[in-house]
Design an enzyme around this catalytic site. Sequence first.
Site, PDB file in Angstrom:
ATOM      1  N   GLY A 120       0.807  -1.215   0.000  1.00  0.00           N
ATOM      2  CA  GLY A 120       0.000   0.000   0.000  1.00  0.00           C
ATOM      3  C   GLY A 120       0.837   1.260   0.000  1.00  0.00           C
ATOM      4  N   GLY A 121       2.132   1.139  -0.344  1.00  0.00           N
ATOM      5  CA  GLY A 121       2.983   2.316  -0.465  1.00  0.00           C
ATOM      6  C   GLY A 121       3.232   3.050   0.834  1.00  0.00           C
ATOM      7  N   SER A 136       5.207  -5.475  -2.181  1.00  0.00           N
ATOM      8  CA  SER A 136       5.322  -4.047  -2.441  1.00  0.00           C
ATOM      9  C   SER A 136       5.882  -3.326  -1.208  1.00  0.00           C
ATOM     10  CB  SER A 136       3.962  -3.492  -2.870  1.00  0.00           C
ATOM     11  OG  SER A 136       4.083  -2.214  -3.445  1.00  0.00           O
TER      12      SER A 136
END
Length: 540
Positions: free
Chosen positions: A122-123, A205
């Site tokens: 989710g960055g 991520s």
Amino acid sequence: MLGYLALLTAFSALACARDVIVNLGYAQYRGQELSNGVAQWLGIRYAAPPVGPLRFSAPQDPEDETEIQNATQHGSMCIRTSRYPAPEGSAEDCLFLDVYAPAGATGASPRLLPVYVFIQGGGFSSNGNPYNNGTGLVQASDMNIVVVNFNYRVGPYGFLAGSEIVQGGSVNNGLKDQIKVLEWVQSHIKEFGGDPDHVVLGGDSAGGASVTLLLSAYGGRDDGLFHAAAAESQSFANMLTVDEAQYAYDNLVNRTGCTGAGDTLGCLRDVDIDTLQRENIVTPFPGTQRRPLYMYGPVIDDNLVPDYTYRMFQQGRFIKVPVIFGDVTNEGTKFVPENLSSLSAVQVWLQAQWPALTSEHFSRINEYYLQVVNSTQPYPNSTRYWRPVSDAYGEIRYVCPGIALSGAYADANVSNWNYRYAVQDPDDEASGLGVYHVVELNAIWGPENVYWTDTVGTEPPASYYTSNADIIPIMQGYWTSFIRSYDPNTYRYQGSPRWEEWSEDERIFIRTGETRMESVPGNQKERCEYLTSIGVELRQ
């Protein structure tokens, strides 16, 4: 229809559920044993609510509860950045985890089970996959693992930094939430039949970035919290020092009306959540012309995060455990604007992500990626720059860091494996998205078990239920084998090829009906050697 069938199956399992209670000392939680053979406990509190005086502080132990707590619904998601009002289902009180285990597994079981602790992406701006269902992985392991998912603080709630935060609170709290979960696992996972001495850390991520940061935490100090790790699309974003991140603190103080307060941190802690969230926006990094994709993230604090990730691994300052790194073919297509129309616009966009990018750096990037733009096939609603810039962004942030990390582990003589996920969906190929960022989550967890909250994720590609359905047991076989034995081959799916360790730039190429070992292409290797050489300059 597919979503309806998945919901119907889940409802049928719940309809036959049997209550099961675990005692964690600080609280008892009532979960459910489902008819599919998996027990689940949802919404277990692993830390105290990070609100009021605990806003911008390190996670604290949860309070004792005298009554049995229901663990049949997920806990709230942590509040994301750039969404006002806060999305439904999210809250500042969000430090909850879920556990999935074979029914009947307890601390008294003859054999404790390997544990998989997954860090969602989710960055560092949102909880991108807060509710992935671990049932598929437990079943794929022949009921031989325990799965833990959790939420952690993001945006300013997890990563606001500055001198005032250092003095009166704590920085990198999102990472500290993750460590708190790993400590919780050490203390409590036996109650679910899990083995605290066999914990495999995973993440995608920003979760993959978290894996690399935890591997190098405190300069590679091994606190025994995990014993192997698998990072999907390990992300190397722009990293700031605490001093460099001061601008974000100062801007938030100004926007919330706390500038004149004698204690600006105390004022921020007193700001109501609605006001704080209204000002929780993304602004450009100092010296850049446009907003980055992600503004908040881990900062170099000379303690938990001692230095840039590239430098930590180049210096061998990381925990030496078996690891998996890897990426998809088209890492950048989900992120790059489709309307970039000139080289100057491309440079401005890339510098928004990595402000330290110089004209000299951009000249080499232009040479490697953009000089082919006139022969690049445009896709619907995009310019010819879109795919070349996507390739550049994907390799700078994801692919080349993964290759460099595998090289670092090989140099340290530690077992490690690398992959390129290349499963093609017809619709995604036609649109230009290709094999997009973290799409492999659908194959690892099972497409019916992945929960998306971000634009980074989508509904599972339709082909994962049809022409690409065969890749699911192969990926689940590799992953559950690694979780069970620290080796993706021991219990791999029957008939799937052996996944050889990284050596001489050898990785596994994963595609339905074509999975095999491959060498990193020479031109990609050349690009990555250059991008890795400037990684510290780009503050990665």
